[in-house]
Design a protein around this motif. Structure first.
Motif, PDB file in Angstrom:
ATOM      1  N   ALA A 133       0.840  -1.196   0.000  1.00  0.00           N
ATOM      2  CA  ALA A 133       0.000   0.000   0.000  1.00  0.00           C
ATOM      3  C   ALA A 133       0.878   1.250   0.000  1.00  0.00           C
ATOM      4  O   ALA A 133       1.927   1.283   0.650  1.00  0.00           O
ATOM      5  N   PRO A 134       0.487   2.291  -0.733  1.00  0.00           N
ATOM      6  CA  PRO A 134       1.325   3.492  -0.828  1.00  0.00           C
ATOM      7  C   PRO A 134       1.715   4.084   0.520  1.00  0.00           C
ATOM      8  O   PRO A 134       2.861   4.524   0.700  1.00  0.00           O
ATOM      9  N   PHE A 135       0.798   4.108   1.470  1.00  0.00           N
ATOM     10  CA  PHE A 135       1.129   4.703   2.772  1.00  0.00           C
ATOM     11  C   PHE A 135       2.152   3.856   3.515  1.00  0.00           C
ATOM     12  O   PHE A 135       3.066   4.384   4.163  1.00  0.00           O
ATOM     13  N   VAL A 136       2.005   2.544   3.441  1.00  0.00           N
ATOM     14  CA  VAL A 136       2.983   1.648   4.061  1.00  0.00           C
ATOM     15  C   VAL A 136       4.370   1.890   3.467  1.00  0.00           C
ATOM     16  O   VAL A 136       5.372   2.008   4.179  1.00  0.00           O
ATOM     17  N   GLN A 137       4.416   1.997   2.149  1.00  0.00           N
ATOM     18  CA  GLN A 137       5.690   2.198   1.473  1.00  0.00           C
ATOM     19  C   GLN A 137       6.265   3.584   1.760  1.00  0.00           C
ATOM     20  O   GLN A 137       7.484   3.759   1.811  1.00  0.00           O
ATOM     21  N   LEU A 138       5.387   4.579   1.957  1.00  0.00           N
ATOM     22  CA  LEU A 138       5.857   5.921   2.298  1.00  0.00           C
ATOM     23  C   LEU A 138       6.583   5.914   3.637  1.00  0.00           C
ATOM     24  O   LEU A 138       7.683   6.471   3.760  1.00  0.00           O
ATOM     25  N   VAL A 139       5.972   5.298   4.642  1.00  0.00           N
ATOM     26  CA  VAL A 139       6.611   5.242   5.961  1.00  0.00           C
ATOM     27  C   VAL A 139       7.919   4.460   5.873  1.00  0.00           C
ATOM     28  O   VAL A 139       8.937   4.860   6.454  1.00  0.00           O
ATOM     29  N   LYS A 140       7.909   3.370   5.144  1.00  0.00           N
ATOM     30  CA  LYS A 140       9.115   2.562   4.972  1.00  0.00           C
ATOM     31  C   LYS A 140      10.245   3.385   4.342  1.00  0.00           C
ATOM     32  O   LYS A 140      11.387   3.366   4.812  1.00  0.00           O
ATOM     33  N   GLN A 141       9.920   4.115   3.290  1.00  0.00           N
ATOM     34  CA  GLN A 141      10.926   4.894   2.571  1.00  0.00           C
ATOM     35  C   GLN A 141      11.526   5.981   3.457  1.00  0.00           C
ATOM     36  O   GLN A 141      12.750   6.152   3.528  1.00  0.00           O
ATOM     37  N   ILE A 142      10.669   6.721   4.138  1.00  0.00           N
ATOM     38  CA  ILE A 142      11.152   7.827   4.968  1.00  0.00           C
ATOM     39  C   ILE A 142      11.973   7.293   6.139  1.00  0.00           C
ATOM     40  O   ILE A 142      13.022   7.846   6.487  1.00  0.00           O
ATOM     41  N   ALA A 143      11.515   6.200   6.754  1.00  0.00           N
ATOM     42  CA  ALA A 143      12.263   5.617   7.862  1.00  0.00           C
ATOM     43  C   ALA A 143      13.629   5.113   7.393  1.00  0.00           C
ATOM     44  O   ALA A 143      14.646   5.293   8.077  1.00  0.00           O
ATOM     45  N   ALA A 144      13.661   4.499   6.215  1.00  0.00           N
ATOM     46  CA  ALA A 144      14.928   3.985   5.684  1.00  0.00           C
ATOM     47  C   ALA A 144      15.914   5.112   5.421  1.00  0.00           C
ATOM     48  O   ALA A 144      17.120   4.995   5.716  1.00  0.00           O
ATOM     49  N   GLU A 145      15.415   6.214   4.884  1.00  0.00           N
ATOM     50  CA  GLU A 145      16.295   7.355   4.610  1.00  0.00           C
ATOM     51  C   GLU A 145      16.817   7.965   5.911  1.00  0.00           C
ATOM     52  O   GLU A 145      17.995   8.319   6.013  1.00  0.00           O
ATOM     53  N   ARG A 146      15.952   8.085   6.888  1.00  0.00           N
ATOM     54  CA  ARG A 146      16.355   8.712   8.152  1.00  0.00           C
ATOM     55  C   ARG A 146      17.313   7.817   8.943  1.00  0.00           C
ATOM     56  O   ARG A 146      18.286   8.298   9.548  1.00  0.00           O
ATOM     57  N   LEU A 147      17.069   6.510   8.944  1.00  0.00           N
ATOM     58  CA  LEU A 147      17.851   5.593   9.762  1.00  0.00           C
ATOM     59  C   LEU A 147      19.013   4.970   9.008  1.00  0.00           C
ATOM     60  O   LEU A 147      19.845   4.286   9.611  1.00  0.00           O
ATOM     61  N   ASP A 148      19.025   5.180   7.695  1.00  0.00           N
ATOM     62  CA  ASP A 148      20.100   4.651   6.848  1.00  0.00           C
ATOM     63  C   ASP A 148      20.228   3.130   6.987  1.00  0.00           C
ATOM     64  O   ASP A 148      21.311   2.576   7.180  1.00  0.00           O
ATOM     65  N   ARG A 149      19.088   2.450   6.919  1.00  0.00           N
ATOM     66  CA  ARG A 149      19.077   0.991   6.934  1.00  0.00           C
ATOM     67  C   ARG A 149      17.819   0.487   6.243  1.00  0.00           C
ATOM     68  O   ARG A 149      16.870   1.241   6.033  1.00  0.00           O
ATOM     69  N   GLU A 150      17.831  -0.771   5.888  1.00  0.00           N
ATOM     70  CA  GLU A 150      16.641  -1.385   5.315  1.00  0.00           C
ATOM     71  C   GLU A 150      15.577  -1.512   6.409  1.00  0.00           C
ATOM     72  O   GLU A 150      15.867  -1.908   7.546  1.00  0.00           O
ATOM     73  N   ILE A 151      14.351  -1.155   6.069  1.00  0.00           N
ATOM     74  CA  ILE A 151      13.254  -1.218   7.034  1.00  0.00           C
ATOM     75  C   ILE A 151      12.346  -2.393   6.682  1.00  0.00           C
ATOM     76  O   ILE A 151      11.694  -2.385   5.637  1.00  0.00           O
ATOM     77  N   PRO A 152      12.300  -3.416   7.528  1.00  0.00           N
ATOM     78  CA  PRO A 152      11.397  -4.537   7.256  1.00  0.00           C
ATOM     79  C   PRO A 152       9.936  -4.110   7.330  1.00  0.00           C
ATOM     80  O   PRO A 152       9.559  -3.256   8.139  1.00  0.00           O
ATOM     81  N   VAL A 153       9.114  -4.692   6.473  1.00  0.00           N
ATOM     82  CA  VAL A 153       7.664  -4.525   6.533  1.00  0.00           C
ATOM     83  C   VAL A 153       7.103  -5.841   7.044  1.00  0.00           C
ATOM     84  O   VAL A 153       7.185  -6.867   6.359  1.00  0.00           O
ATOM     85  N   VAL A 154       6.552  -5.825   8.250  1.00  0.00           N
ATOM     86  CA  VAL A 154       6.273  -7.063   8.973  1.00  0.00           C
ATOM     87  C   VAL A 154       4.884  -7.037   9.607  1.00  0.00           C
ATOM     88  O   VAL A 154       4.142  -6.055   9.493  1.00  0.00           O
ATOM     89  N   GLY A 155       4.543  -8.126  10.294  1.00  0.00           N
ATOM     90  CA  GLY A 155       3.316  -8.211  11.062  1.00  0.00           C
ATOM     91  C   GLY A 155       3.639  -8.324  12.543  1.00  0.00           C
ATOM     92  O   GLY A 155       4.796  -8.423  12.940  1.00  0.00           O
ATOM     93  N   ASP A 156       2.591  -8.314  13.365  1.00  0.00           N
ATOM     94  CA  ASP A 156       2.763  -8.373  14.815  1.00  0.00           C
ATOM     95  C   ASP A 156       1.849  -9.448  15.377  1.00  0.00           C
ATOM     96  O   ASP A 156       0.694  -9.576  14.953  1.00  0.00           O
ATOM     97  N   SER A 157       2.357 -10.197  16.349  1.00  0.00           N
ATOM     98  CA  SER A 157       1.554 -11.264  16.947  1.00  0.00           C
ATOM     99  C   SER A 157       0.541 -10.738  17.950  1.00  0.00           C
ATOM    100  O   SER A 157      -0.405 -11.439  18.316  1.00  0.00           O
ATOM    101  N   GLY A 158       0.725  -9.506  18.420  1.00  0.00           N
ATOM    102  CA  GLY A 158      -0.210  -8.913  19.364  1.00  0.00           C
ATOM    103  C   GLY A 158      -1.266  -8.075  18.665  1.00  0.00           C
ATOM    104  O   GLY A 158      -1.282  -7.958  17.438  1.00  0.00           O
ATOM    105  N   ALA A 159      -2.162  -7.517  19.442  1.00  0.00           N
ATOM    106  CA  ALA A 159      -3.215  -6.643  18.907  1.00  0.00           C
ATOM    107  C   ALA A 159      -2.968  -5.216  19.386  1.00  0.00           C
ATOM    108  O   ALA A 159      -2.233  -4.983  20.352  1.00  0.00           O
TER     109      ALA A 159
END
Length: 381
Positions: A302-328
């Protein structure tokens, strides 16, 4: 915002003992931070005495998209305080971390979102659209606040939402749901030498056990990120003494759901199973559910998911995993808003939540502030 100011806000939030209640004190503190800014619309929504949700809306200069930010204000109990390196409600800064109950789950995420809005208001930078912050009560015990705000329509016009739960600054787009249930078996007491005079509540309860196990085992679809549905019997009790036929028995179970099996559908099937067993002569089972939470479906592309991923990767200078969570999370309630919108779970916290010496790394907290700010700016443009 200066580093010391951002850290001060987080420390003061941690110092408020909002253990499964007293969230109104957190709401009051946050609301006071926005008092100097008339452009911030502050709305208090009481859930119960001493338990207040907060909704803060900042309007831009023109119509546009609406982005939501969400964090809960309650924390779990600290346990034995003697086991903590620092007092759990001190917000101690040490070794490049902030320690305290809620430092990770999730007052650091909430504080970072507060800091972003305060920065925007102080700078007076023009933007289109709206930014809406939700500070909710009761997430740890059932998402009460998010459910209340969703039912009252506060999320109906959102175009995207970030929930600041601890994600180690990875991007989470999906998570499991939860069904907690209790089955009570009602029988009739009698002397164990004359069992025919009674109804054995334990024996009747044990009729339920293999049937629920079989029902849950039949749900064999596997989510590629979350895995399969999980079911466990976690509590059981019954009877009064060894030479009496038990008149009451109880068991509780916990289901961790996945999007393939919607919560309401599973609850309907469990309820039907209980009704079927109650057709047996002498069986009287009663089932109750405790604040069921829906799984969060999502699309990693989804575009919004990818937007957060891209910005986080640029700021942190690392690959950002797109994952799920076992909790709610509160997303379990926000997905029931009037329209669908993408939800991303992204926060500075780590895996120390609900543990002794809970902490957040200061650099991650400060990075989250910058990432939230850039996501908001880019999304609204």
């Amino acid at each position: 915002m200066k580093r010391e100011n951002a850290l001060s806000i987080l420390k003061k939030l941690i110092q408020i003992k909002s253990v499964n209640q007293n969230e109104a004190t957190v709401a009051d503190y946050i609301a006071d931070l926005f008092h100097p800014y008339p452009a911030a619309q502050v709305t208090r929504v009481e859930y119960a005495p001493g338990r207040t949700n907060l909704v803060i809306t900042v309007n831009g200069q023109a119509d546009g998209k609406i982005i939501g930010l969400a964090g809960h204000t309650d924390v779990v109990a600290p346990g034995d305080v003697a086991n903590w390196k620092y007092p759990p409600f001190s917000g101690t800064e040490a070794m490049n971390k902030i320690y305290g109950r809620g430092a990770t789950d999730m007052k650091s995420g909430l504080a970072a979102m507060v800091c972003v809005l305060l920065d925007l208001l102080a700078a007076g930078t023009p933007f289109n659209g709206k930014i809406r912050l939700f500070a909710t009560v009761g997430e740890e015990t059932g998402e009460y606040g998010a459910a209340q705000l969703t039912k009252q329509g506060f999320a109906d016009d959102l175009d995207a939402l970030i929930i600041g739960e601890p994600s180690n600054l990875n991007v989470e787009y999906t998570h499991r749901g939860v069904i907690d249930y209790t089955v009570m078996s009602v029988g009739k007491s009698a002397h164990s030498a004359e069992p025919q005079r009674g109804i054995n509540a334990i024996q009747n309860l044990l009729l339920f056990y293999p049937r629920i196990q079989a029902l849950m085992a039949s749900k064999d679809q596997v989510d590629p990120v979350l895995g399969g549905l999980l079911h466990n019997i976690t509590l059981i009790s019954g009877g009064d003494q060894i030479n009496s036929i038990p008149a009451r028995a109880m068991l509780s179970g916990n289901v961790r759901t996945i999007p393939a099996y919607p919560t309401k559908n599973l609850m309907t099937e469990i309820t039907q199973l209980v009704a079927e067993l109650n057709q047996i002569d002498g069986v009287h089972l009663e089932i109750t559910y405790h604040y069921p939470e829906s799984p969060l479906p999502g699309n990693p592309k989804a575009p919004f998911v990818q937007l957060v991923k891209q910005i986080a990767a640029e700021r942190l200078d690392r690959e950002i995993p797109v994952v799920g969570d076992s909790g709610a999370t509160d997303a379990s309630e926000f997905i029931h808003a009037a329209k669908r919108f993408p939800i991303v779970i992204f926060g500075p916290g780590n895996d120390s939540g609900h543990q002794v010496d809970e902490n957040v790394v200061i650099s991650n907290y400060l990075a989250a502030i910058q990432i939230y700010h850039q996501v908001i700016d880019t999304f609204l443009k």
